[in-house]
Scaffold this motif. Structure first.
Motif, mmCIF file in Angstrom:
data_model
loop_
_atom_site.group_PDB
_atom_site.id
_atom_site.type_symbol
_atom_site.label_atom_id
_atom_site.label_comp_id
_atom_site.label_asym_id
_atom_site.label_seq_id
_atom_site.Cartn_x
_atom_site.Cartn_y
_atom_site.Cartn_z
ATOM 1 N N ALA A 196 145.607 -0.218 68.641
ATOM 2 C CA ALA A 196 144.652 0.808 69.085
ATOM 3 C C ALA A 196 145.359 2.160 68.960
ATOM 4 O O ALA A 196 144.498 3.264 68.534
ATOM 5 C CB ALA A 196 144.376 0.495 70.797
ATOM 6 N N SER A 197 146.641 2.496 68.891
ATOM 7 C CA SER A 197 147.095 3.781 68.775
ATOM 8 C C SER A 197 146.982 4.016 67.332
ATOM 9 O O SER A 197 146.482 5.121 67.023
ATOM 10 C CB SER A 197 148.451 3.820 69.304
ATOM 11 O OG SER A 197 149.355 3.144 68.635
ATOM 12 N N TRP A 198 146.886 3.127 66.392
ATOM 13 C CA TRP A 198 146.862 3.269 65.038
ATOM 14 C C TRP A 198 145.611 3.766 64.716
ATOM 15 O O TRP A 198 145.008 4.575 63.902
ATOM 16 C CB TRP A 198 147.395 2.017 63.925
ATOM 17 C CG TRP A 198 148.831 2.443 63.689
ATOM 18 C CD1 TRP A 198 149.962 1.956 64.437
ATOM 19 C CD2 TRP A 198 149.142 3.116 62.578
ATOM 20 N NE1 TRP A 198 151.114 2.326 63.873
ATOM 21 C CE2 TRP A 198 150.633 2.868 62.759
ATOM 22 C CE3 TRP A 198 148.853 3.794 61.729
ATOM 23 C CZ2 TRP A 198 151.837 3.627 61.852
ATOM 24 C CZ3 TRP A 198 149.568 4.386 60.712
ATOM 25 C CH2 TRP A 198 150.991 4.331 60.817
ATOM 26 N N GLN A 214 143.417 5.086 66.623
ATOM 27 C CA GLN A 214 143.107 6.586 66.982
ATOM 28 C C GLN A 214 143.833 7.710 66.157
ATOM 29 O O GLN A 214 143.085 8.684 65.853
ATOM 30 C CB GLN A 214 143.715 6.872 68.371
ATOM 31 C CG GLN A 214 143.007 6.093 69.665
ATOM 32 C CD GLN A 214 143.625 5.877 71.077
ATOM 33 O OE1 GLN A 214 144.928 6.465 71.039
ATOM 34 N NE2 GLN A 214 143.396 5.035 71.952
ATOM 35 N N ARG A 215 144.624 7.283 65.651
ATOM 36 C CA ARG A 215 145.556 8.118 64.643
ATOM 37 C C ARG A 215 144.763 7.917 63.260
ATOM 38 O O ARG A 215 144.611 9.238 62.761
ATOM 39 C CB ARG A 215 146.746 7.361 64.237
ATOM 40 C CG ARG A 215 147.880 8.254 63.552
ATOM 41 C CD ARG A 215 149.169 7.471 63.048
ATOM 42 N NE ARG A 215 150.059 8.599 62.750
ATOM 43 C CZ ARG A 215 151.320 8.410 62.208
ATOM 44 N NH1 ARG A 215 151.436 7.009 61.911
ATOM 45 N NH2 ARG A 215 152.057 9.311 61.757
ATOM 46 N N ASP A 229 149.585 14.505 62.799
ATOM 47 C CA ASP A 229 148.402 14.232 62.139
ATOM 48 C C ASP A 229 147.876 15.188 60.891
ATOM 49 O O ASP A 229 147.469 14.280 59.861
ATOM 50 C CB ASP A 229 147.029 14.466 63.221
ATOM 51 C CG ASP A 229 147.210 13.602 64.147
ATOM 52 O OD1 ASP A 229 147.915 12.635 64.323
ATOM 53 O OD2 ASP A 229 146.667 13.873 65.389
ATOM 54 N N GLU A 256 148.082 -2.958 71.679
ATOM 55 C CA GLU A 256 147.946 -1.666 72.144
ATOM 56 C C GLU A 256 148.541 -0.488 70.945
ATOM 57 O O GLU A 256 147.980 0.656 70.745
ATOM 58 C CB GLU A 256 149.289 -1.445 73.188
ATOM 59 C CG GLU A 256 149.304 -0.413 74.006
ATOM 60 C CD GLU A 256 150.693 0.008 75.009
ATOM 61 O OE1 GLU A 256 151.128 0.640 75.252
ATOM 62 O OE2 GLU A 256 151.004 -1.403 75.256
ATOM 63 N N THR A 257 149.308 -1.180 70.165
ATOM 64 C CA THR A 257 149.700 -0.430 68.872
ATOM 65 C C THR A 257 148.632 -0.281 67.873
ATOM 66 O O THR A 257 148.499 0.608 67.346
ATOM 67 C CB THR A 257 151.041 -1.233 68.288
ATOM 68 O OG1 THR A 257 151.994 -1.658 69.010
ATOM 69 C CG2 THR A 257 151.555 -0.496 67.182
#
Ligand code: MG
Length: 296
Positions: A281-283, A285-286, A20, A278-279
């Motif tokens: 959502a993870s981006w 969050q990132r 991060d 899903e991908t």
């Protein structure tokens, strides 16, 4: 991630494996590009180089055909699965096929100092513009330059990873570890910060992409347009290395040049290449984690 700020479309595209903290620097660049006025431009088109990945010698022509006319070609060497003999064969064959083209080599820091010296001694007869990041560390770059000098080999050295992944991007310049600085907008935290590094360092700049879509490559075009001195072709002709793009007219060079433009993504293409939920959502969050780091 492609998004629109108050001024223009922008791209946030740190590599998947990045932590991060490092990604937050890329986000700073993406936000600046989206929301800030652009610095004054000194040119409207940018000379760019072709790029040759580690392909078999019989594929060189067809790979380079996608770049159209070019005056400079960058050849990737030292990658996983290739050896010095194959690397040398690829460089020699490229020179045989395109005798007018200037050649730059990029080893992504994979060589030892000894191998880099040995390789450099074998290519002295070729029109080599520079050797980019032959070795991994700044100390090794300094050693390499001393050894090249001692053995009478005249070869310019460019630093890429040693600038973009360094805590202090100016260390290369201070220690005399290179002649040329490869500057990339996202890893350096934006156009202004890259301009400041170019201004403060004693190195000649080469502006390059970080393998973005045409939206992200445009950040680099703006940086290249804002440089007062720009003597080398830039590494911004990377759109053709991607299988697809998010704009209807990808930034493919004409006669070795790219026009400085502000491309806009095509809504249909954005839909077509959207990642799964899903991908996505993870981006998101990132993005949130990186935003929090920038605001901290
Ligand atoms: Mg490089």
């Amino acid at each position: 991630m492609i998004f629109k700020g108050s001024e223009r479309f922008s791209e946030f595209s740190p590599f998947l494996e990045y932590e991060d903290q490092e990604s937050a620097t890329w986000l700073k660049a993406a936000l600046e590009y989206a929301n800030e006025p652009l610095p004054a431009q000194h040119r409207t088109k940018i000379a760019v180089n072709a790029t040759l990945p580690a392909v078999r010698p019989d594929l060189i022509s067809s790979v380079l055909a996608s770049f159209g006319t070019f005056g400079t070609v960058k050849i990737k060497i030292g990658g996983a699965g290739s050896d010095l003999e194959q690397d040398l064969a690829r460089v020699l064959e490229t020179n045989r096929l395109f005798p007018e083209a200037k050649i730059r080599l990029d080893a992504n820091g994979c060589f030892s100092v000894a191998d880099a010296v040995a390789f450099s001694q074998k290519i002295t007869a070729l029109p080599i513009e520079y050797f980019e990041q032959p070795v991994a560390t700044i100390e090794e770059l300094v050693q390499l330059r001393h050894q090249l000098q001692a053995s009478g080999v005249e070869l310019k050295i460019a630093a890429d990873e040693s600038i973009r992944k360094a805590v202090d991007p100016l260390e290369v310049s201070r220690l005399g570890a290179a002649d040329i600085a490869v500057l990339k907008v996202q890893p350096l935290g934006g156009i202004r910060s890259a301009l400041e590094i170019a201004r403060t360092s004693s190195l000649a700049p080469v502006i390059s992409s970080a393998l973005e879509s045409s939206i992200g490559i445009a950040h680099g075009l703006q940086l290249a347009a804002s440089m007062t001195d720009l003597d080398y072709a830039c590494g911004l002709a990377t759109a053709s290395l991607l299988a697809a793009d998010v704009v209807t007219e990808p930034l493919i060079p004409t006669n070795g040049f790219l026009e400085v433009t502000e491309p806009v993504p095509d809504q249909e293409l954005l839909k077509q290449f959207a990642v799964d939920a899903e991908t996505q959502a993870s981006w998101h969050q990132r993005l949130d984690r990186c935003l929090a780091l920038l605001e901290a």
